[in-house]
Write an enzyme that holds these catalytic residues in place. Structure first.
Site, mmCIF file in Angstrom:
data_model
loop_
_atom_site.group_PDB
_atom_site.id
_atom_site.type_symbol
_atom_site.label_atom_id
_atom_site.label_comp_id
_atom_site.label_asym_id
_atom_site.label_seq_id
_atom_site.Cartn_x
_atom_site.Cartn_y
_atom_site.Cartn_z
ATOM 1 N N THR A 347 43.669 -13.717 15.669
ATOM 2 C CA THR A 347 43.428 -12.558 16.832
ATOM 3 C C THR A 347 44.572 -12.948 17.990
ATOM 4 O OG1 THR A 347 41.837 -12.377 18.676
ATOM 5 C CG2 THR A 347 42.051 -14.860 18.012
ATOM 6 N N HIS A 400 34.001 -28.165 12.801
ATOM 7 C CA HIS A 400 34.073 -29.607 12.452
ATOM 8 C C HIS A 400 33.227 -30.156 11.622
ATOM 9 C CE1 HIS A 400 36.023 -33.211 13.218
ATOM 10 N NE2 HIS A 400 35.543 -33.760 14.249
#
Length: 429
Positions: A347, A400
């Site tokens: 993006t 994560h």
């Protein structure tokens, strides 16, 4: 007479909202003519006439939610439809709703009046009531007997909006509202909801509501972190300056930044395959292909069309693919297939002037790269020299749960190194 039905639009799409009718009741249509536009969670779809004739009835109006296979209108040969019929119907239906009694039809309006009067007849019991699946589900959740719900459909079918509007003990036909203070013109914005000052309330589009839902879900389901680095864009700018004219002449497309970043992302993903994966239950799905999503800002909100097999494409092919997808996004002509199956997303907030941001994951992907504005900043070249260099901050947001911090940092460093040495992109990307 044939029905205009909502077509299937993919496994993940079950309903849509009618955003616009292109024709009116009584209009002649030819096979292939666009009749209406349907807005879904992901794409806008045009529904065309499957045969020539006259649009005799619009069953579902603009702004209403419709389901796959549902009939939204009728096309006939025009028998019995006079030029005055469409306007006559528009006058009859409100008269029934507002006054609770049928209006006197004009000549040639028998068919329209019959349809409107039948809508005011109390519906059958719930066991035999015709209703859409979403209407039945909502009625069950609210403990509402469908037999008591007054529908607006002349065919007698109950829809979700009818259930939402149902009030226990209401008369079959809507009654005039109780006397109230005069309504002020809409043009004069009035204080609303305790704001104390003029406000304007707008309903979210289906796509905007879906974007909002998905972004919140991403934050709730992923253990999302962001790591940052910066790239010296000097080498890329020099390559573009030297090559852009010949590149444009040969390939008929400009040499932009996105092809460099796409190649760098592919090269880094090959070194860190876990960032090109997704979580499926207790499994990790490692993808052996590189379908890179490119976020594009469109009128209805952000969409992420996908450049397929980016590892097999050259710079010109990547630039052409991105340009084509961006054009489709801005003209609402993206197909569902253009949006499905990306493995990683890029993006670029820099086109709007963003200097730094933390992008949100495009689930079920586990990584997204944020590009930013190129800004001239003083940079230490060595212990003695300082130079002004074109610098860009880059950000990697990652899940994560399956990507360790050290892996994410090394992935971003790899992208930095590839971009600062553009020739390496030919080997690694």
């Amino acid at each position: 007479m044939s029905e205009i039905k909502v077509p299937a639009m993919g496994e993940s799409i079950t309903e849509g909202t009618i955003s616009r009718w292109h024709v009116k009741e009584g209009d002649a249509v030819s096979q292939g003519d666009v009749l209406l536009e349907l807005e879904t969670d992901k794409v806008n779809l045009e529904i065309s006439a499957e045969e020539s004739g006259v649009l005799e009835k619009i069953i579902r109006q603009e702004g209403e939610t419709v389901e796959i296979g549902e009939s939204v209108g009728l096309i006939g040969d025009g028998a019995g439809v006079s030029p005055a019929a469409p306007s006559a119907k528009a006058e009859v239906a409100p008269a029934l709703a507002d006054a609770g009694a049928p209006s006197v039809p004009s000549k040639g309006d028998d068919k329209q009046l019959t349809g409107s009067v039948s809508a005011a007849v109390p519906p059958p019991s719930e066991s035999t009531q015709k209703a859409s699946p979403s209407a039945r589900k909502l009625a069950r959740e609210r403990g509402i007997d469908l037999g008591e719900v007054q529908g607006r459909d002349p065919m007698g079918r109950i829809y979700q909006e009818d259930v939402k509007a149902y009030a226990p003990g209401a008369a079959p036909a809507a009654q005039p509202p109780a006397p109230a203070a005069p309504v002020k013109p809409a043009a004069a914005a009035q204080p609303e909801g305790g704001y104390g000052k003029p406000v304007e309330r707008q309903r979210m589009s289906r796509r905007r509501a879906t974007i909002a839902k998905r972004l919140v879900e991403a934050q709730h389901t992923a253990a999302m972190l962001t790591t940052f680095n910066e790239v010296d864009m000097t080498a890329i700018l020099e390559v573009r300056k030297r090559r852009k004219d010949k590149f444009k002449e040969k390939h008929d497309i400009g040499l932009g930044f996105m092809s460099f970043f796409t190649k760098a992302v592919v090269g880094a993903l090959k070194q860190f395959p876990m960032i090109n994966a997704e979580i499926d239950g207790d499994d990790i799905v490692l993808k052996k292909y590189y379908d890179i999503g490119i976020a594009v800002s469109a009128k209805e909100g952000l969409v992420v069309p996908v450049v397929r097999d980016a590892d097999r494409l050259g710079f010109a092919e990547i630039e052409k693919s991105i340009a084509e997808l961006a054009s489709k996004a801005r003209t609402n002509t993206l197909a569902l297939s253009d949006l499905q199956g990306g493995t990683f997303t890029i993006t670029n907030g820099g086109v709007f002037g963003s200097l730094l941001s933390t992008p949100i994951l495009n689930t079920p992907q586990v990584g997204i790269l944020g590009m930013h504005k190129i800004q001239i900043r003083p940079v230490a070249i060595d212990e003695v020299r300082m130079e002004n260099r074109p610098m860009m901050y880059i950000a990697l947001s990652y899940d994560h749960r399956i990507i360790d911090g050290s892996e994410a940092v090394r992935f971003l460093v790899t992208i930095k190194e590839l971009l600062e040495d553009p020739e390496s992109l030919l080997l690694e990307g």
